[in-house]
Design an enzyme around this catalytic site. Sequence first.
Site, PDB file in Angstrom:
ATOM      1  N   SER A 192      40.680  34.259  43.528  1.00  0.00           N
ATOM      2  CA  SER A 192      41.583  33.467  42.702  1.00  0.00           C
ATOM      3  C   SER A 192      42.312  34.397  41.751  1.00  0.00           C
ATOM      4  O   SER A 192      41.930  35.560  41.580  1.00  0.00           O
ATOM      5  CB  SER A 192      40.774  32.439  41.890  1.00  0.00           C
ATOM      6  OG  SER A 192      41.533  31.865  40.843  1.00  0.00           O
TER       7      SER A 192
ATOM      8  N   TYR B  40      33.787  29.654  36.663  1.00  0.00           N
ATOM      9  CA  TYR B  40      34.705  29.795  37.791  1.00  0.00           C
ATOM     10  C   TYR B  40      35.159  31.239  37.943  1.00  0.00           C
ATOM     11  O   TYR B  40      35.158  31.805  39.043  1.00  0.00           O
ATOM     12  CB  TYR B  40      35.908  28.874  37.591  1.00  0.00           C
ATOM     13  CG  TYR B  40      36.860  28.840  38.765  1.00  0.00           C
ATOM     14  CD1 TYR B  40      36.519  28.156  39.933  1.00  0.00           C
ATOM     15  CD2 TYR B  40      38.093  29.489  38.706  1.00  0.00           C
ATOM     16  CE1 TYR B  40      37.394  28.118  41.012  1.00  0.00           C
ATOM     17  CE2 TYR B  40      38.965  29.456  39.786  1.00  0.00           C
ATOM     18  CZ  TYR B  40      38.613  28.769  40.927  1.00  0.00           C
ATOM     19  OH  TYR B  40      39.468  28.748  42.003  1.00  0.00           O
TER      20      TYR B  40
END
Length: 273
Positions: A145, A158
């Site tokens: 990401s 995350y």
Amino acid sequence: MAERMRLQGRTAVVTGAASGIGRAIAVCLARKGCHLALADVNEAGLAETADLAKAPELRISRHRLDVSDKEAVEAFPAKVTAEHPGVDLLFNNAGVALGGSFEQVSSDDFEWLFGINFWGVVRLSRAFLPLLRQSDDARLVNLSSVFGLVAPPGQVAYAASKFAVRGFSEGLRHELEGTTVGVTVVHPGGVATSIAASARAPSGAAEEEVTRRRKSFQKMLRLPAEAAGDIIVRGVEAREQRILVGKDAVALAMLARLFPVTYWKLLGSRLRS
């Protein structure tokens, strides 16, 4: 310059294929003539993806798979090879989101996130590596990401999982250098998927605050998933080792490179303004 990877006639496994980036990758691969083994927990979404990707000359199989289930992952390659002669590409795309500060996020939620975002990638890579090694030209593609490049407050869990995917991918690439298996790590920026809307909120968080954060985050998800899928597949064809998806990902990668310690002071002040 390395010869481009030819996708026609190859077989790709795509996790998280029921929607979003996974669906876009699958449809783009199908346009290139690539056979597909599609995996997700959402069987209805898998059926929709398979219908979008279908072509008379393609083998497309659908598999319900929870990537956090260790035994299911270990059994998955046999299910794929029951319907396909081999595997040339593995796209570890399945992932979930979890908002909240470190102190807000429980240990159970932290482990739930890592079970999917990190251990799912590691276990699937281990499960399919023997099959990938049998291919004369294979590629392992792991989705990190933009939060595997920078780590904002409120995204500790995350970001930790996506930095872990990045580190795993880079180390494995170095170990596999000189073999027929290449490794690519992908850093999508703000892609218009349902990840923000479906993100798990920490228990006890005020509903108004959760709603506000989701709406704020959703505004940053602008790049169409189809465009992201095209960028990723083109990068795989070009044998890129790192793929930055979106102008925001490119900008943040540069910012983190130039200011590896103070990037958030610069970025945070700009976001607040």
